[in-house]
Design an enzyme around this catalytic site. Sequence first.
Site: not given
Ligand code: IPM
Ligand code: MG
Length: 361
Positions: A141, A191, A223, A247, A251
């Site tokens: 990042y 990884k 993975d 990240d 999710d």
């Molecule tokens: C998160 C989001 C952020 C990230 C984005 C909005 C930049 O996806 O906090 O998980 O990638 O960190």
């Molecule tokens: Mg995110």
Amino acid sequence: MNLNILVLPGDGIGTEVTREAVRVLRHAARKWNHNLKITEGLLGGIAIHKTGNPLPEETVRLAGDADATLMGAVGLAEFDNAPPEKRPEKGLLGIRKVLGVYANLRPVRAYGALLDSSPLKNERVAGTDMIIVRELTGGIYYGTPRGITESGGETRAVNTMVYTRAEIERVGRMAFHLAGGRRKKVTSVDKSNVLENSQLWRRVVTEIGREFPDVALDHILVDNCAMQLVLNPTRFDVVLTENMFGDILSDEGAVLAGSIGMLPSASIGERKASGAWVGLYEPVHGSAPDIAGQNKANPLGAIGSVAAMLEYSFGLKKEAAAVNGAVEAVLESGRVTADLKPTGTPATTEQVGEAVCAAIG
Ligand code: IPM
Ligand code: MG
């Protein structure tokens, strides 16, 4: 206690869910006699509109002065084709870096009342209780060199995944400390069969693990981790990983809990002179432009972030537990937003916030 909080509602549903989170924070402060001071600032798309900058200087100053920062979400569709430097997300990445909040804690729990909302079979997801510890201020990042260049008729894009030993050590220690207060197991994700960066990660995490002999450590490739999260989510206690893997995996973890709207997060840095830990608290979900302004977003991730703030920045465990307990009670009552598939009419964002306050009492 003095609670000096900066609120950055941001964009889209960020403003709506943050309003309810603040409602709950005010309610808790009143109930337990804390002296709450709230300041509001600009971050993300709204900050670009008002100042031309996704992270205005003024916001940096306010965040530095506050004990803790509560954020909504950032991102607006109109910036979808803008370069990373000019996007609302740049403000979020900037404030994480400025505050030095290197450890992002994302708890994933399967609430009994939400088992039917999970895409997994009930028996597979029941009992899931993990916390993802995502490194937040390093890795791909932020690594340089980065950018898109044109040369000799060819276009090239570069990003750099970089970690230092010190960066891995501090987030690693945070994960082992947390595991010590839980089921005493850290799963480190990398990884290392492909990336040198991950080889260093694995080596340093293994070394840190020796400082915590009562915590078990295993390593898993990213993975495979993505697969195990849906095959066997209850095997995880603390999941430790670098920025981008975290990240993505968080999710995935979020939907296990029934809805990404449920997930809170706490980003922690160093301890301040006041005794409070520097912290940035935000729901894991994004700004969801498709449902923004309709009073139907789920505020429970934002409200859970308030609980995390009370606990991690201020050590107010009783207050945090009361907020979390109230969230659970509201889930049981079925007074929830549409994403959680209620039977009957879904509650509005505002009604859920009010219901949480009522459940706190
Ligand atoms: C998160 C989001 C952020 C990230 C984005 C909005 C930049 O996806 O906090 O998980 O990638 O960190
Ligand atoms: Mg995110």
